[in-house]
Structures are given as structure tokens and as C-alpha cells.
Motif scaffolding. Structure first.
Motif, short mmCIF file in Angstrom:
data_model
loop_
_atom_site.label_atom_id
_atom_site.label_comp_id
_atom_site.label_asym_id
_atom_site.label_seq_id
_atom_site.Cartn_x
_atom_site.Cartn_y
_atom_site.Cartn_z
N GLY A 7 -0.09 10.51 -18.20
CA GLY A 7 0.19 10.41 -16.81
C GLY A 7 1.08 9.10 -16.74
N SER A 8 2.19 9.16 -17.37
CA SER A 8 2.70 7.90 -17.05
C SER A 8 3.60 8.71 -15.92
N HIS A 9 4.41 9.54 -15.37
CA HIS A 9 4.86 9.69 -14.44
C HIS A 9 3.91 9.50 -13.40
N GLY A 10 2.92 9.71 -13.04
CA GLY A 10 1.85 9.61 -12.26
C GLY A 10 1.81 8.09 -11.31
N GLN A 11 1.20 7.94 -10.11
CA GLN A 11 1.17 7.03 -9.13
C GLN A 11 1.29 5.37 -10.01
N VAL A 12 0.16 5.67 -10.39
CA VAL A 12 -0.61 4.13 -11.76
C VAL A 12 0.54 4.77 -13.02
N GLY A 13 0.07 5.69 -13.12
CA GLY A 13 1.39 5.50 -14.43
C GLY A 13 2.64 5.02 -14.37
N HIS A 14 3.39 5.41 -13.83
CA HIS A 14 5.01 4.51 -13.04
C HIS A 14 4.27 3.23 -13.28
N CYS A 15 3.81 2.29 -13.11
CA CYS A 15 3.09 1.50 -12.47
C CYS A 15 2.53 0.76 -13.27
N HIS A 156 6.33 5.39 -5.65
CA HIS A 156 6.30 6.22 -6.50
C HIS A 156 5.29 6.82 -6.49
N GLY A 157 5.25 8.84 -6.52
CA GLY A 157 4.56 9.88 -6.76
C GLY A 157 4.13 10.12 -4.97
N ASN A 158 3.50 10.75 -4.58
CA ASN A 158 2.87 11.48 -3.24
C ASN A 158 1.34 10.60 -3.29
#
Length: 292
Positions: A7-15, A156-158
């Protein structure tokens, strides 16, 4: 140490990817579902057997709460079967599994903040599927941590902050729910908490496996959170003008999925075990210009 992030593109994954890529002692492998479908048991097993990660951080989830009421099968596939597949694969290679869960596993009827030992009772499909994922992790993996969090927001993200800024730019007046309470939680702080837990597991003399709560402080209603968002937006000149925010009840704004009236989480356990303090969400709003 090799760390696999799903889930690397999600809010936490990105961080998580941003933070761990700065560490020379970490070999980061980050996949989103276009590369690794966690609902595919055979693919998960093959990828993890090849990578042999020391740590797996599952930031993948089906988080469309209202859509989940009609998309029952996809919700359970991602939120229950995915964690189960990761847990089984983690166990097969001796990896630590860190898994993100939610306040929606509770029914929200308690008057005090929820502790990890409180009885769960999810009201909607999203909460039921996330609880099923928790149980799957505990059943199939011996070295794990489940991190329940709430009201996640970030650049990042919604999320709710971005929604408020978008609506506030178009409308002079907004009605925001004032009878649901929780702790807004900055995605970057969740990533930091997970990394701290990962590091502590690596050197701990005892087994730290279990469920932990982590969210922001102070606890507020959605209405109070919105007021703080627009206060920050005005302070940093993010909007041309800020809207008038009116307090309404949840009954005045019916949604397909029920929300817990009380999403407040007691975070004393994670502080005592890992030294992790609640997310300072007001501080995180200081970079509100980056949320647009």
C-alpha cells in the motif's frame, strides 16, 4: 534490515517510503497493488519467499467506508484476506508484520476512550472487514503488531483536511458534524510510530506482539477539527476567504455507513511500551499549504 511496504501509494505508505528511504541501514521494497495484490495468496507467498524481508508493514486497505456497504466482497478481500495472506507469508520467513487497523472496530457507544482490551463491535462493513483482518493476523503470525488509528490526514491522498479546503474554497458556509468525537492523526506521525515500533522489536528482549492504539490529541469533534483547519488556512493564507462553519448532528447528515459516535482511543499502552506519544495534529496543520 529489509522492509517490505504494501500500500505504498496510500497516505501512510507514502510517508513510510519517504522516511525509510533516508535510512542507510534499511533496504526498502515498496509495492502498491498494481505490483503486489495482497488478495492473491500465491503471489504474496512467492514475492515474500523471494524477498525474504525482515519486516512487512501493511499499509494497504479498502478505506472507502460508505462504498464498502455495497462493495462487501472487495472490502473483505483486501481488509481480511490480504492481511491473512501477509501474515501466513510473514510467518513462513520469520518476518515481523506491522498491520494498520482502525477505530471502526468499535461501536462508539462507550463514553470513555477505547482501550485495546475493550470489546469490539463494528457497525458497518468496513469495520467488520478490518476486525476480521486483525483476527487473521493474530491467528497466522506469531510476531506482529496491530496499530489501530483514527481520522488519518496528511499531504498525500484523500482526507478530511483536503475535503474541507476544497469545499471551503467553493462555499461560504459549511455544516460539520459536532456529535462524533475522535483524535485526528497525522499520517507522518503514524509512519514514525510504526518505524519506532519496528526498531524496538529488533532489539527487544521480550515479545512485544499485540494490539496498540495510536491517534492524535486533543480529542475533538469533526466540527472542532474543521474550525482548526480553517484557522490554519486563514493563518497561512491558503484560501482567499474561509467559510462560516456551522455545527450539525450526525442525524442531519445521513451516510450509507454508520460512524462511531466515540472514536477516541486510549494511547497509554503504546506510550508505556514504545515511548510513543499521541500525534500532535495541530502542529501538523502548520504545513497546511502543502495539502492542496
Amino acid at each position: 534490515m529489509k522492509v517490505l511496504i504494501t500500500g505504498s501509494h496510500g497516505q501512510v505508505g507514502h510517508c513510510l517510503v519517504e522516511r525509510l528511504n533516508k535510512r542507510e541501514d534499511i533496504d526498502v521494497v515498496a509495492y502498491d497493488r498494481d505490483v503486489l495484490d495482497i488478495t492473491n495468496k500465491e503471489q504474496v507467498q512467492a514475492v515474500i519467499a523471494e524477498l525474504m524481508p525482515n519486516v512487512i508493514i501493511n499499509a494497504a486497505a479498502h478505506t472507502a467506508v460508505d462504498k464498502a456497504e455495497s462493495d462487501v466482497e472487495p472490502s473483505f478481500a483486501i481488509n481480511r484476506d490480504g492481511p491473512m495472506n501477509l501474515a501466513m507469508a510473514a510467518e513462513s520467513v520469520g518476518a515481523l508484520l506491522l498491520h494498520i487497523s482502525t477505530d471502526y472496530v468499535f461501536d462508539g457507544s462507550k463514553t470513555e476512550p477505547y482501550s485495546e482490551s475493550d470489546t469490539t463491535g463494528p457497525q458497518g462493513v468496513y469495520g467488520k472487514s478490518k476486525l476480521a483482518g486483525e483476527l487473521a493476523v493474530q491467528e497466522h503470525c506469531s510476531k506482529y503488531a496491530i496499530l489501530r488509528t483514527a481520522w488519518v490526514f496528511g499531504e498525500h491522498g484523500n482526507n478530511f483536511v483536503k475535503t474541507m479546503l476544497r469545499l471551503g474554497a467553493d462555499r461560504p458556509e459549511l455544516g460539520i458534524i459536532g456529535d462524533q468525537f475522535g483524535g485526528p492523526t497525522y499520517a507522518g506521525d503514524i509512519a514514525d510510530a510504526l518505524i519506532t515500533m519496528m526498531d524496538k522489536f529488533a532489539v527487544a528482549d521480550n515479545d512485544l506482539s499485540g494490539v496498540y492504539h495510536y491517534s492524535g490529541a486533543p480529542h475533538v469533534s469533526w466540527y472542532e477539527f474543521a474550525k482548526e483547519i480553517f484557522f490554519a488556512a486563514d493563518k497561512y493564507s491558503v484560501l482567499k476567504s474561509t467559510p462560516l462553519v456551522n455545527e450539525i448532528t450526525a442525524d442531519q447528515y445521513p451516510l450509507p455507513a454508520p460512524r462511531p459516535a466515540n472514536s477516541r482511543l486510549n494511547c497509554s499502552k503504546i506510550e508505556s511500551v514504545f515511548g510513543i506519544v499521541p500525534s500532535d495534529w495541530k502542529l501538523a496543520l502548520n504545513n497546511i499549504a502543502e495539502y492542496k
